[in-house]
Structure formats: structure tokens, C-alpha cells
Design a protein around this motif. Structure first.
Motif, PDB file in Angstrom:
ATOM      1  N   ILE A  50      15.105   4.228  99.029  1.00  0.00           N
ATOM      2  CA  ILE A  50      14.519   3.547  97.874  1.00  0.00           C
ATOM      3  C   ILE A  50      13.222   2.854  98.269  1.00  0.00           C
ATOM      4  N   GLN A  51      13.200   2.206  99.431  1.00  0.00           N
ATOM      5  CA  GLN A  51      11.983   1.546  99.908  1.00  0.00           C
ATOM      6  C   GLN A  51      10.859   2.553 100.119  1.00  0.00           C
ATOM      7  N   GLU A  52      11.196   3.699 100.697  1.00  0.00           N
ATOM      8  CA  GLU A  52      10.185   4.740 100.912  1.00  0.00           C
ATOM      9  C   GLU A  52       9.635   5.244  99.583  1.00  0.00           C
ATOM     10  N   LYS A  53      10.512   5.419  98.599  1.00  0.00           N
ATOM     11  CA  LYS A  53      10.072   5.888  97.291  1.00  0.00           C
ATOM     12  C   LYS A  53       9.185   4.855  96.627  1.00  0.00           C
ATOM     13  N   LEU A  54       9.574   3.588  96.686  1.00  0.00           N
ATOM     14  CA  LEU A  54       8.759   2.519  96.093  1.00  0.00           C
ATOM     15  C   LEU A  54       7.377   2.457  96.746  1.00  0.00           C
ATOM     16  N   SER A  55       7.333   2.666  98.059  1.00  0.00           N
ATOM     17  CA  SER A  55       6.050   2.674  98.754  1.00  0.00           C
ATOM     18  C   SER A  55       5.184   3.856  98.317  1.00  0.00           C
ATOM     19  N   SER A  56       5.819   4.997  98.114  1.00  0.00           N
ATOM     20  CA  SER A  56       5.066   6.200  97.742  1.00  0.00           C
ATOM     21  C   SER A  56       4.563   6.150  96.299  1.00  0.00           C
TER      22      SER A  56
END
Length: 155
Positions: A50-56
Motif C-alpha cells: 500500500i505504501q509503494e502504491k501511494l508513493s507511485s
């Protein structure tokens, strides 16, 4: 790296700066989704994804039409949650069931109504078909929503 807390804070800031009701609605929906995720018992791996998606999503980008941009990003994020974790929004299946029920009910009602009486049967068959199709779709969707809620997949 954008986490749930940072993203929520960014959206709350944007919400306080927003003037239009429709723009505020997008931010509130995004914030509700993030808050719901915070309250879920996510594994370390899920949190990382989820953190990676939010960053992307590049939410800190400044754009001319912020409402449209964030609406698109919210849609992309919800799609990610649906595909990756099978998380759905509240009444997701009910809305889907109604849409399918309307389309199938229209076709079936038109076919039956035309077969009975080509002149007056069409309108009667159409109205009955739409009503029955929508009702069946709504009932099926509500059952699927209840099942998703029991499994803890509703955000």
C-alpha cells in the motif's frame, strides 16, 4: 515513501484549501478510504504494498485541475485495493448488481414483451423486465456485499 498517515495529512491540507463542494467530496472519500485501511489489521507485506502504491500515485504533484487529478488517483487506488487485496467499497456489489440487472432486464423484458404483443407488449415487457432485473441484481449484490463485510473486505 508515502504512508497512510502522510497521505491523510496531505489530503486534509488539500481539503482545507478546497473551495468547491465536489472537490471536497473527492478528498473526503480518499481520506475515508485511508482511515478504513488504518483500522484494518494489515500484514507487514500488505502495508508495504500500500505504501509503494501511494508513493507511485504522485499525490504531491501540483496540477491545474486538482479535482479531476485526485478523482483519477482515488479510482486508481481503489482499483489497486480491489485487485490486490479484494477490498471493496461499501455497496460495491449492490451497485454493480443494479447495473447488470437493468441491462439484462431491459433486453429480456423487450424480448418477452415483443413476443406477447408487438405494439403494447413492448412497453409493458420493458417496464416489468427493468423492474425485475433491477430487483434481482440488487438482491444478489446485497448478498455479495454482506459476504464481503463478513470477510472483512469492505473499506
Amino acid at each position: 515513501m508515502m504512508n497512510l498517515k502522510n497521505t491523510s495529512e496531505l489530503l486534509i491540507t488539500l481539503l482545507s484549501q478546497a473551495n468547491k463542494k465536489s472537490e471536497k467530496k473527492v478528498y473526503n472519500c480518499f481520506i475515508r478510504t485511508l482511515t478504513s485501511l488504518k483500522n484494518k489489521d494489515l500484514s507487514e507485506n500488505q502495508s508495504q504494498l500500500i505504501q509503494e502504491k501511494l508513493s507511485s500515485l504522485n499525490l504531491k504533484t501540483t496540477t491545474e485541475n486538482r479535482k479531476k487529478y485526485y478523482q483519477q488517483k482515488l479510482s486508481e487506488f481503489k482499483s489497486f485495493l480491489k485487485n490486490e487485496f479484494s477490498f471493496t467499497s461499501e455497496k460495491y456489489y449492490t451497485e454493480l448488481g443494479i447495473a447488470f440487472g437493468l441491462s439484462f432486464g431491459t433486453g429480456i423484458g423487450l424480448a418477452i414483451g415483443t413476443a406477447i404483443n408487438p405494439i403494447t407488449g413492448t412497453s409493458i415487457g420493458l417496464s416489468i423486465g427493468i423492474g425485475v432485473g433491477m430487483l434481482i441484481g440488487m438482491m444478489y449484490g446485497a448478498r455479495k456485499d454482506a459476504e464481503a463485510k463478513r470477510q472483512g473486505r469492505v473499506i
